[in-house]
Design a protein around this motif. Structure first.
Motif, mmCIF file in Angstrom:
data_model
loop_
_atom_site.group_PDB
_atom_site.id
_atom_site.type_symbol
_atom_site.label_atom_id
_atom_site.label_comp_id
_atom_site.label_asym_id
_atom_site.label_seq_id
_atom_site.Cartn_x
_atom_site.Cartn_y
_atom_site.Cartn_z
ATOM 1 N N PHE A 292 0.803 -1.233 0.000
ATOM 2 C CA PHE A 292 0.000 0.000 0.000
ATOM 3 C C PHE A 292 0.833 1.280 0.000
ATOM 4 C CE2 PHE A 292 -2.359 -3.399 2.201
ATOM 5 C CZ PHE A 292 -3.424 -3.538 1.326
ATOM 6 N N GLY A 293 2.144 1.164 0.042
ATOM 7 C CA GLY A 293 2.997 2.349 0.017
ATOM 8 C C GLY A 293 2.906 3.209 1.261
ATOM 9 N N VAL A 294 2.580 2.602 2.398
ATOM 10 C CA VAL A 294 2.391 3.359 3.646
ATOM 11 C C VAL A 294 3.727 3.877 4.174
ATOM 12 C CG1 VAL A 294 1.716 3.154 6.075
ATOM 13 C CG2 VAL A 294 0.257 2.188 4.293
ATOM 14 N N LYS A 295 3.751 5.187 4.426
ATOM 15 C CA LYS A 295 4.904 5.822 5.058
ATOM 16 C C LYS A 295 4.495 6.575 6.323
ATOM 17 C CE LYS A 295 7.457 6.443 0.749
ATOM 18 N NZ LYS A 295 6.504 6.459 -0.351
ATOM 19 N N PHE A 296 3.180 6.706 6.558
ATOM 20 C CA PHE A 296 2.744 7.397 7.782
ATOM 21 C C PHE A 296 3.051 6.524 8.997
ATOM 22 C CE2 PHE A 296 -1.276 5.528 6.045
ATOM 23 C CZ PHE A 296 -1.630 4.690 7.097
ATOM 24 N N PRO A 297 3.119 7.126 10.191
ATOM 25 C CA PRO A 297 3.499 6.365 11.389
ATOM 26 C C PRO A 297 2.545 5.206 11.687
ATOM 27 C CG PRO A 297 3.619 8.716 11.817
ATOM 28 C CD PRO A 297 2.961 8.556 10.477
ATOM 29 N N LEU A 298 3.136 4.052 11.942
ATOM 30 C CA LEU A 298 2.392 2.863 12.358
ATOM 31 C C LEU A 298 2.829 2.481 13.765
ATOM 32 C CD1 LEU A 298 2.736 0.685 9.133
ATOM 33 C CD2 LEU A 298 0.643 1.773 9.962
ATOM 34 N N PHE A 299 1.888 1.936 14.498
ATOM 35 C CA PHE A 299 2.147 1.541 15.874
ATOM 36 C C PHE A 299 1.991 0.034 16.008
ATOM 37 C CE2 PHE A 299 1.497 5.982 15.919
ATOM 38 C CZ PHE A 299 2.292 6.449 16.943
ATOM 39 N N ALA A 300 2.431 -0.495 17.129
ATOM 40 C CA ALA A 300 2.310 -1.924 17.401
ATOM 41 C C ALA A 300 0.829 -2.305 17.450
ATOM 42 C CB ALA A 300 3.002 -2.260 18.720
ATOM 43 N N LYS A 301 0.549 -3.558 17.133
ATOM 44 C CA LYS A 301 -0.830 -4.044 17.172
ATOM 45 C C LYS A 301 -1.425 -3.838 18.562
ATOM 46 C CE LYS A 301 -0.732 -8.288 15.468
ATOM 47 N NZ LYS A 301 -1.117 -9.532 14.809
ATOM 48 N N ILE A 302 -2.677 -3.431 18.579
ATOM 49 C CA ILE A 302 -3.385 -3.183 19.838
ATOM 50 C C ILE A 302 -4.784 -3.787 19.765
ATOM 51 C CG2 ILE A 302 -2.154 -1.019 20.335
ATOM 52 C CD1 ILE A 302 -4.825 0.415 19.412
ATOM 53 N N ASP A 303 -5.435 -3.829 20.931
ATOM 54 C CA ASP A 303 -6.864 -4.121 21.000
ATOM 55 C C ASP A 303 -7.598 -2.791 21.100
ATOM 56 O OD1 ASP A 303 -6.402 -6.820 20.930
ATOM 57 O OD2 ASP A 303 -6.980 -7.200 23.016
ATOM 58 N N VAL A 304 -8.700 -2.683 20.367
ATOM 59 C CA VAL A 304 -9.507 -1.463 20.410
ATOM 60 C C VAL A 304 -10.827 -1.684 21.144
ATOM 61 C CG1 VAL A 304 -8.452 -0.537 18.318
ATOM 62 C CG2 VAL A 304 -10.548 -1.903 18.126
ATOM 63 N N ASN A 305 -11.117 -2.929 21.501
ATOM 64 C CA ASN A 305 -12.313 -3.299 22.264
ATOM 65 C C ASN A 305 -11.926 -4.308 23.334
ATOM 66 O OD1 ASN A 305 -14.225 -1.791 20.736
ATOM 67 N ND2 ASN A 305 -14.338 -3.425 19.203
ATOM 68 N N GLY A 306 -12.791 -4.473 24.324
ATOM 69 C CA GLY A 306 -12.601 -5.518 25.327
ATOM 70 C C GLY A 306 -11.710 -5.096 26.487
ATOM 71 N N ALA A 307 -11.391 -6.084 27.324
ATOM 72 C CA ALA A 307 -10.647 -5.842 28.569
ATOM 73 C C ALA A 307 -9.259 -5.268 28.324
ATOM 74 C CB ALA A 307 -10.536 -7.132 29.374
ATOM 75 N N ASP A 308 -8.644 -5.616 27.199
ATOM 76 C CA ASP A 308 -7.283 -5.164 26.907
ATOM 77 C C ASP A 308 -7.241 -3.968 25.956
ATOM 78 O OD1 ASP A 308 -6.130 -7.125 28.543
ATOM 79 O OD2 ASP A 308 -6.235 -8.607 26.929
ATOM 80 N N THR A 309 -8.339 -3.222 25.872
ATOM 81 C CA THR A 309 -8.363 -2.038 25.016
ATOM 82 C C THR A 309 -7.219 -1.108 25.382
ATOM 83 O OG1 THR A 309 -10.762 -2.134 24.735
ATOM 84 C CG2 THR A 309 -9.722 -0.004 24.345
ATOM 85 N N HIS A 310 -6.498 -0.656 24.366
ATOM 86 C CA HIS A 310 -5.413 0.302 24.594
ATOM 87 C C HIS A 310 -6.006 1.571 25.219
ATOM 88 C CE1 HIS A 310 -2.221 3.186 23.764
ATOM 89 N NE2 HIS A 310 -1.411 2.138 23.610
ATOM 90 N N PRO A 311 -5.335 2.174 26.209
ATOM 91 C CA PRO A 311 -5.869 3.380 26.864
ATOM 92 C C PRO A 311 -6.217 4.510 25.886
ATOM 93 C CG PRO A 311 -4.003 2.531 28.099
ATOM 94 C CD PRO A 311 -4.093 1.710 26.840
ATOM 95 N N LEU A 312 -5.439 4.676 24.827
ATOM 96 C CA LEU A 312 -5.766 5.706 23.832
ATOM 97 C C LEU A 312 -7.139 5.443 23.235
ATOM 98 C CD1 LEU A 312 -5.179 8.077 21.915
ATOM 99 C CD2 LEU A 312 -4.051 6.417 20.401
ATOM 100 N N TYR A 313 -7.415 4.182 22.897
ATOM 101 C CA TYR A 313 -8.708 3.862 22.282
ATOM 102 C C TYR A 313 -9.852 3.947 23.289
ATOM 103 C CZ TYR A 313 -7.776 3.337 17.425
ATOM 104 O OH TYR A 313 -7.506 3.627 16.109
ATOM 105 N N ARG A 314 -9.579 3.689 24.565
ATOM 106 C CA ARG A 314 -10.610 3.935 25.583
ATOM 107 C C ARG A 314 -11.013 5.397 25.543
ATOM 108 N NH1 ARG A 314 -8.062 0.468 29.177
ATOM 109 N NH2 ARG A 314 -9.297 -1.398 29.101
ATOM 110 N N HIS A 315 -10.007 6.264 25.491
ATOM 111 C CA HIS A 315 -10.241 7.712 25.456
ATOM 112 C C HIS A 315 -10.979 8.123 24.176
ATOM 113 C CE1 HIS A 315 -9.507 11.976 26.062
ATOM 114 N NE2 HIS A 315 -9.026 12.029 24.833
ATOM 115 N N LEU A 316 -10.510 7.663 23.036
ATOM 116 C CA LEU A 316 -11.148 8.033 21.768
ATOM 117 C C LEU A 316 -12.621 7.647 21.765
ATOM 118 C CD1 LEU A 316 -8.373 6.861 19.255
ATOM 119 C CD2 LEU A 316 -8.949 9.233 19.830
#
Length: 164
Positions: free
Chosen positions: A85-109
């Protein structure tokens, strides 16, 4: 709290404070390279390229919670994003966006911008637009093409330029 109060691991495993993006408009997206919406990577990269010099970044957060459409390691995800896909924008490590292990950023969002069916993320490529102060301005569905978000980005960048 705002988005800049959080940190996350980059796709290469380094801690990164999101405060490094203070003053920029951000589009935060949960991604998956094997998703039917993966062609949106190209549109996201186009937005990133077009507005980067004006203070805009796309931040990609790979997630494997939806039909296991991001099964690889972080290194494999990074390679697929770049090669396919030619991605050059910043990528982060895989996270959970739902459930008990939701990343704190996604809880906030999710607290700041609920979706049509409540706060949980329904699918890959849910997008959150964040202003220069770290406030969540708008949430976009997975079906919203990146080009449809451009006018919102432009307004935030123009508002910022007017204050300079």
């Amino acid at each position: 709290m705002n988005v800049f109060d959080f940190q996350a691991l980059t796709i290469r495993g380094e801690d990164q404070a999101l405060s490094e993006y203070r003053g920029q408009v951000l589009l935060i997206v949960n991604t998956a390279t094997k998703c039917g919406f993966a062609p949106q990577f190209k549109g996201l990269q186009a937005l990133h390229d077009k507005y980067k010099a004006e203070g805009f970044s796309v931040l990609g957060f790979p997630c494997n919670q939806f039909k296991e459409q991001e099964p690889g390691s972080d290194a494999q995800v990074e390679q697929a994003c770049q090669l396919n896909f030619g991605v050059k924008f910043p990528l982060f490590a895989k996270i959970d966006v739902n459930g008990a292990d939701t990343h704190p950023l996604y809880r906030h969002l999710k607290q700041q911008a609920s979706g049509i069916l409540g706060s949980s993320i329904k699918w890959n490529f849910t997008k959150f637009l964040v202003d220069q102060e770290g406030r969540v301005i708008k949430r976009f569905s997975p079906t919203t093409k990146p080009s449809k978000i451009e006018s919102y980005i432009r307004k935030l960048l123009d508002k910022s330029a007017a204050h300079v």
